[in-house]
Design a protein around this motif. Structure first.
Motif, short mmCIF file in Angstrom:
data_model
loop_
_atom_site.label_atom_id
_atom_site.label_comp_id
_atom_site.label_asym_id
_atom_site.label_seq_id
_atom_site.Cartn_x
_atom_site.Cartn_y
_atom_site.Cartn_z
N PRO A 121 117.11 79.46 -24.97
CA PRO A 121 116.83 78.37 -25.20
C PRO A 121 116.20 77.28 -24.39
O PRO A 121 116.53 77.45 -22.84
CB PRO A 121 118.10 77.57 -25.92
CG PRO A 121 119.00 78.18 -25.21
CD PRO A 121 118.60 79.62 -24.83
N ILE A 122 115.06 76.69 -24.86
CA ILE A 122 114.49 75.55 -23.64
C ILE A 122 115.10 74.11 -24.49
O ILE A 122 114.75 73.99 -25.71
CB ILE A 122 113.03 75.56 -23.77
CG1 ILE A 122 112.62 76.77 -23.09
CG2 ILE A 122 112.45 74.48 -23.06
CD1 ILE A 122 111.13 76.78 -22.82
N TRP A 123 115.82 73.43 -23.67
CA TRP A 123 116.51 72.41 -24.03
C TRP A 123 115.49 71.04 -24.21
O TRP A 123 114.75 70.91 -23.19
CB TRP A 123 117.77 72.02 -23.46
CG TRP A 123 118.58 72.77 -23.45
CD1 TRP A 123 119.12 73.69 -22.27
CD2 TRP A 123 119.21 73.60 -24.57
NE1 TRP A 123 119.86 74.65 -22.74
CE2 TRP A 123 120.24 74.51 -24.15
CE3 TRP A 123 119.34 73.25 -25.85
CZ2 TRP A 123 120.93 75.20 -24.84
CZ3 TRP A 123 120.39 73.99 -26.88
CH2 TRP A 123 121.13 74.81 -26.37
N LEU A 124 115.53 70.24 -25.28
CA LEU A 124 115.10 68.94 -25.36
C LEU A 124 116.03 67.95 -24.89
O LEU A 124 117.13 68.12 -25.26
CB LEU A 124 114.65 68.72 -26.79
CG LEU A 124 113.31 69.55 -27.29
CD1 LEU A 124 113.41 69.12 -28.69
CD2 LEU A 124 112.15 68.98 -26.50
N TRP A 125 115.87 67.03 -24.03
CA TRP A 125 116.96 66.05 -23.34
C TRP A 125 116.15 64.78 -23.81
O TRP A 125 115.09 64.34 -23.85
CB TRP A 125 116.68 66.10 -22.18
CG TRP A 125 117.22 67.49 -21.44
CD1 TRP A 125 116.55 68.55 -21.07
CD2 TRP A 125 118.69 67.93 -21.37
NE1 TRP A 125 117.40 69.63 -20.69
CE2 TRP A 125 118.64 69.16 -20.80
CE3 TRP A 125 119.67 67.39 -21.55
CZ2 TRP A 125 119.74 69.90 -20.37
CZ3 TRP A 125 121.10 67.91 -21.31
CH2 TRP A 125 120.95 69.41 -20.75
#
Length: 443
Positions: A121-125
């Protein structure tokens, strides 16, 4: 609307069948529901190869929700989350990567699904968040993240409503996704009822492409009953593969009691239950305003939820203890919040009782303590970390170690550290804040 599963179970229970089939209780037992608890007997259909009563019931649900296809789960939204991710990966357009871009406040089921499906996953912060449960992602943040990728991801994944009831801007997020050549998946576990408000707030109606919804959380359905919803905007292959995706992650012995409750719920939703939801949402809105006038800090949330912010003298867990003293049990409490979930099956008398127990708030709302979600270095893939040998150690010894299994209580089941990440000081602080004393790490 007919109830084919419920009708079949009723007829089977009332007939004097000799049960030389599973389950072992043979329709007898102390719980009172055993006579309704069957397996795939003749005429009973099969959940993952549905052609009879289950297929008819799911078509009813599909009509009610206005989807391309709605499928039942008897293992909650957890099964649906895994199936959604599988469908997104399996049907992604040519040129899209196998990446899932996800808001960080995912349920731990997402992490385990990532391990099983080998997703990185690539995280959204968020720009800021006051709780582990919250990850308010703006369309601008999403667009910026997608623009940095070499190829469109298989999907974008957000949770809405989150555990505190905050709702994402699904419409604008969906537009960003579609403009970028990807789809939007929504963990709508806490929002199965949103379709039936006077103005639908269901994610698919707002632009999302797939979502899960835990019927048992906010509709009159037994624990474990959930839906996988597939939008009409998606190609037919998503709907065609939905059953096989669910079967990949589900038991071959689904509960007919749970399916019957989903079936019965169709009839309620086709009747006056939406009117009851609307009326109850009005009651909750009035209650929130009254509690606000009495000094309680009530953040905005989805219509049927009451979230109460801690005060200078009362943590969220203290509010829960106060309520418990009045024989009221809330859904979740931590240092910052107490969360209460309601439905039209509650009563006005119960709301008055809640209001009486809370009384006047004689302390100011606590200073907003911004808890940064713990950003961390990726040391190995989620899959590698989950399937490596683990050990459990005290949090005080975890600095610098690699997270093995997500360490978090359920509820809210939102990981502080994700498998494969090196545990940093921010994570240590969050473990301590949420009262977690031990953590599972890679050996």
């Amino acid at each position: 609307m007919d109830t084919p599963i419920l009708d079949f179970l009723r007829q089977y229970a009332e007939h004097d069948w000799v049960r030389f089939h599973m389950p072992g209780h043979k329709g007898k037992g102390m719980l009172g529901c055993a006579k309704w608890d069957i397996t795939e007997v003749y005429g009973g259909d099969a959940l993952y190869e549905a052609e009879g009563i289950i297929a008819r019931s799911e078509r009813n649900a599909t009509e009610l929700f206005g989807t391309q296809r709605t499928c039942y789960s008897t293992e909650g939204s957890s099964q649906c989350i895994r199936a959604m991710l599988y469908l997104a990966l399996n049907n992604r357009p040519k040129g899209n990567s196998n990446v899932i871009v996800a808001a960080r406040n995912v349920h731990k089921t997402f992490v385990y699904a990532a391990a099983l499906l080998d997703i990185e996953p690539i995280w959204l912060w968020p720009e800021s968040s006051s709780s582990l449960c919250g990850c308010p992602v703006t369309p601008a943040i999403l667009k910026e993240t997608l623009n940095k990728l070499d190829a469109p991801p298989a999907a974008v994944y957000v949770t809405s409503p989150d555990y505190l009831g905050e709702m994402a801007d699904i419409g604008d997020l969906a537009k960003v996704c579609h403009d970028s050549g990807t789809i939007l998946l929504v963990d709508n576990a806490h929002g199965a009822y949103l379709k039936f408000l006077p103005k639908s707030l269901d994610p698919l109606d707002l632009g999302a492409d797939m979502c899960c919804a835990s019927a048992h959380k906010t509709l009159p359905v037994l624990t474990g009953g959930a839906y996988l919803h597939i939008s009409r905007r998606l190609p037919a292959c998503y709907a065609d593969q939905a059953k096989s995706a669910l079967a990949l992650f589900g038991s071959t012995s689904p509960s007919y009691l749970i399916m019957a409750s989903l079936d019965a719920c169709n009839s309620l939703l086709a009747g006056d239950y939406p009117k009851r939801i609307a009326e109850w949402a009005g009651n909750m809105d009035c209650l929130k305003r009254r509690l606000g006038s009495r000094g309680w800090k009530v953040p905005q949330s989805d219509p049927l939820r009451l979230t109460i912010r801690a005060t200078e003298s009362m943590r969220g867990t203290d509010i829960a203890k106060l309520l418990r003293g009045g024989d009221i049990e809330c859904e979740h409490a931590d240092a910052g919040y107490a969360v209460l979930m309601t439905t039209p099956n509650n009563t006005l008398e119960e709301l008055y009782r809640l209001e009486k127990v809370l009384g006047e708030c004689r302390s100011r709302p606590a200073e907003q303590e911004l808890l940064s979600l713990a950003k961390a270095e990726r040391a190995m893939s989620v899959r590698e970390a989950v399937f490596r040998p683990h050990e459990v150690i005290p949090v005080s010894e975890a600095l610098g170690r690699i997270c093995g299994a997500p360490a978090v209580s359920c509820p809210p089941a939102i990981p502080i550290a994700v498998s494969g990440e090196r545990i940093g000081r921010e994570a240590i602080e969050l473990f301590e804040y949420y009262g977690i004393g031990e953590v599972d790490v890679v050996k």
